[in-house]
Write a protein that holds these residues in place. Structure first.
Motif, PDB file in Angstrom:
ATOM      1  N   ALA A 145      23.829  52.644 -83.709  1.00 22.72           N
ATOM      2  CA  ALA A 145      22.957  52.263 -84.815  1.00 22.72           C
ATOM      3  C   ALA A 145      23.410  52.940 -86.089  1.00 22.72           C
ATOM      4  O   ALA A 145      23.761  54.130 -86.100  1.00 22.72           O
ATOM      5  CB  ALA A 145      21.510  52.659 -84.509  1.00 22.72           C
ATOM      6  N   SER A 190      28.515  44.360 -81.663  1.00 21.08           N
ATOM      7  CA  SER A 190      27.758  43.174 -81.274  1.00 21.08           C
ATOM      8  C   SER A 190      28.614  41.920 -81.397  1.00 21.08           C
ATOM      9  O   SER A 190      28.619  41.046 -80.513  1.00 21.08           O
ATOM     10  CB  SER A 190      26.508  43.031 -82.135  1.00 21.08           C
ATOM     11  N   VAL A 244      24.652  46.626 -77.403  1.00 22.04           N
ATOM     12  CA  VAL A 244      25.370  47.780 -77.954  1.00 22.04           C
ATOM     13  C   VAL A 244      24.438  48.977 -77.852  1.00 22.04           C
ATOM     14  O   VAL A 244      23.223  48.855 -77.964  1.00 22.04           O
ATOM     15  CB  VAL A 244      25.799  47.567 -79.422  1.00 22.04           C
ATOM     16  N   ALA A 246      27.445  49.230 -85.086  1.00 26.10           N
ATOM     17  CA  ALA A 246      26.662  48.385 -84.187  1.00 26.10           C
ATOM     18  C   ALA A 246      26.916  46.900 -84.437  1.00 26.10           C
ATOM     19  O   ALA A 246      27.011  46.105 -83.490  1.00 26.10           O
ATOM     20  CB  ALA A 246      25.175  48.689 -84.359  1.00 26.10           C
ATOM     21  N   ALA A 300      21.350  46.104 -83.822  1.00 26.64           N
ATOM     22  CA  ALA A 300      22.616  45.373 -83.958  1.00 26.64           C
ATOM     23  C   ALA A 300      22.677  44.578 -85.261  1.00 26.64           C
ATOM     24  O   ALA A 300      23.763  44.146 -85.666  1.00 26.64           O
ATOM     25  CB  ALA A 300      22.794  44.418 -82.778  1.00 26.64           C
TER      26      ALA A 300
END
Length: 631
Positions: free
Chosen positions: A336, A344, A331, A340, A391
């Protein structure tokens, strides 16, 4: 992985063995004589001093092989056990066993002699031999009666040649004086006084009487003289025939080396540490797998055919003899502290479904055993690697969930720092000069990866983070797709001191094919990649290098390594170097990664037996407006 900016932000890569004697037939060169010795003792009323043994005795004439040592039974030294001789088709023509009779002068005949009639008298009696109706008092009377001379001598020779005892036969000698063959393969086993005699190989027999044969040159002498000559000639002939064959087996041409590689990759799986196909599935078709026929040649299907970032499909994976592939659940850093974790999870889902939809070729595996089993079944083992610590959302609970879904490595960072680890980009920008490579929470992440049995991946992290992780981990680590910094001075690559620490850790660095990590520019060749492989080998050792191409996450590939079908070309080119053996190639291709993976599982199992509990450490609060907060 490295992608240019787009709807999903930056891509995964920063684009910047004596034959047993029982098996040898016993030699009996005199069994073919047709003459039968007549019986005179019956007509003279002579009783056989050695009557036939009562029923129930074992007929040792049925035995054809004997051990070379002394019989194990306790046998009086006066007992005589004659050896049976091969060559009688009619059982009535066989002499009977004389086990248990107390004279060694009784010599059993193999020429049709019947125990109920004639007999051989003790050697102290001048009557040595009886024939038909003429019982001979001595050898002179034999000559006077006309059943003598050369004819009687011939009969005597026939008898002696078939007699297994060592009697002198009144001057005519014994069977050893009439041997005409070299008994080197199998001893002439004739029990005498409970002991098995072994004739001397290829030497003159000891003489106890006169015979014409003893005045001739012994065949054993000939054998002894000729043997070395024959051995020398045979060796020269064998060498002349075998040397060209041995030379032909060495892989001389590139095609021959390719054939060797094809054979080796049926013995061990070729394992690639990193492939970004799942992200392209999201980028090109929004994870709509119904629109992806991975069994087709995607190089001819839009939008894959028009993209410099596409290098993977099942036909090319098969052509590349890939045995196992780590698929990246990547990702972008832009997600973030946003979504994320969700992205993921969706990428892990895509990898699992790709394997399910292409089950004829792919199978999801989560262990060393599963990987090996898949390779034996002729399938491509599919493993999941989560690329980027962001992630996790700063949650060890999420890490454990990823492991439960099948993820088997975590790349601690991608091209962005986390609150607990520094990436290679941060090192480049000098933005984290005073920051430790791993925070306390970062060390807790590494320990939890050890406890779970999940590989610690140090690609993308800064040098400080590499060193901190190597000091913290209790299991071997990997660099899933990183080259040698000494050859290309990129912070994405591994410096030599870390390579030496990696060898102490028993980890593995897997070399990528992205040109910017190989030559630090947009062009490279297959030999440039080999240079990195050889450098890591020279610094860390052959046990610590592997392959992690990074296909589908790179847009510049070396000449000769354009897609996933080209791995055999790389390995065959390596074999041009005499320093590379077949075993070395096996280690590079997959055995090194298998060793590391197995040791990671061993640490997990040891910690489970020690009842090590999950890490409960919580990361510092995130002040992002998109988080709920800590309850």
């Amino acid at each position: 992985m490295h992608h240019p900016p787009g709807n999903y932000g930056p891509g995964p890569q920063e684009r910047v063995h004596q034959v047993p004697r029982a098996s040898i037939v016993e030699k009996c060169p005199y069994d073919t004589y047709p003459a039968q010795i007549p019986d005179c003792c019956a007509t003279t009323g002579m009783q056989d001093p050695y009557p036939r043994p009562p029923s129930g005795y074992t007929d040792y004439h049925a035995r054809t092989t004997y051990p070379e040592d002394v019989y194990s039974q306790d046998v009086p030294s006066t007992f005589h056990r004659p050896q049976s001789r091969i060559g009688f088709e009619d059982p009535s023509m066989r002499a009977q066993s004389r086990i248990g009779y107390a004279s060694d002068s009784r010599c059993p005949s193999r020429l049709g002699y019947e125990d109920t009639g004639g007999s051989y008298i003790d050697q102290t009696d001048h009557r040595m031999y009886c024939t038909g109706g003429n019982c001979m008092k001595d050898t002179m009377s034999v000559t006077a009666r006309g059943v003598c001379g050369e004819e009687v001598e011939l009969d005597m020779r026939r008898h002696i040649q078939a007699c297994a005892c060592t009697c002198n036969h009144m001057g005519y000698g014994n069977y050893m004086d009439y041997q005409t063959t070299c008994l080197t393969e199998l001893p002439d086993v004739a029990p005498c006084n409970g002991i098995v005699r072994l004739p001397p190989p290829c030497e003159d027999s000891p003489s106890s009487g006169s015979s014409k044969e003893r005045r001739e040159q012994s065949p054993r002498k000939k054998c002894r003289v000729l043997a070395p000559v024959l051995l020398l000639v045979s060796s020269l002939l064998l060498g002349g025939l075998c040397l060209p064959l041995l030379l032909q087996t060495a892989p001389v041409t590139h095609q021959q080396r390719l054939d060797v590689i094809r054979r080796l990759l049926t013995e061990v799986p070729l394992i690639d540490g990193h492939n970004d196909l799942p992200w392209n599935v999201r980028k090109f078709v929004h994870n709509q797998l119904g629109e992806v026929n991975l069994s087709s040649d995607l190089g001819r299907v839009d939008p894959w055919a028009r993209s410099d970032w596409s290098h993977t499909d099942i036909p090319r994976l098969r052509a590349g003899l890939v045995g196992a592939q780590f698929w990246s659940a990547y990702v972008p850093c832009g997600a973030a502290q946003l979504n994320a974790v969700q992205l993921s999870l969706e990428q892990i889902d895509v990898i699992r479904r790709l394997a399910e939809m292409n089950a004829q070729h792919l199978t999801l595996v989560t262990s060393v055993k599963g990987l090996i089993d898949a390779h034996r079944e002729g399938k491509i083992a599919s493993l999941i690697g989560v690329e980027g610590g962001h992630a996790l959302g700063n949650s060890l609970g999420v890490l454990r969930t990823f492991y439960g879904l099948g993820a088997r490595y975590l790349t601690l960072t991608h091209a962005c720092d986390t609150s607990w680890a520094v990436c290679s980009v941060g090192e480049t920008n000098n933005t984290q000069e005073n920051a430790p490579g791993l925070s306390e929470f970062g060390k807790a992440v590494v320990r939890e990866l050890n406890r779970l049995g999940m590989l610690v991946d140090l690609s993308h992290v800064s040098t400080k983070t590499m060193r901190a992780a190597l000091q913290t981990t209790r299991a071997p680590v990997i660099f899933s797709h990183s080259a040698a910094r000494a050859l290309c001075n990129s912070t994405r690559n591994v410096p030599d001191d870390v390579l030496r620490s990696l060898a102490e850790n028993d980890g593995v660095a897997m070399v990528p094919f992205y040109t910017y990590f190989i030559t630090c520019n947009s062009t490279a060749t297959i030999r440039d990649v080999i240079a990195h492989i050889n450098h890591i080998r020279s610094v860390a050792g052959i046990n610590h290098v592997g392959i992690g191409a990074g296909f589908d996450g790179i847009n510049f590939t070396p000449t000769g390594l354009e897609d996933v079908s080209r791995y055999p070309q790389l390995l065959a080119t390596l074999l041009e170097d005499p320093s590379w053996t077949e075993d070395d190639v096996k280690k590079l291709a997959g055995l090194n990664l298998l060793r590391v993976f197995k040791k990671v599982e061993q640490v997990r199992d040891e910690w489970q037996r020690a009842a090590v509990l999950p890490v409960e450490k919580i990361s510092p609060p995130d002040n992002s407006a998109c988080t709920y907060g800590v309850s």
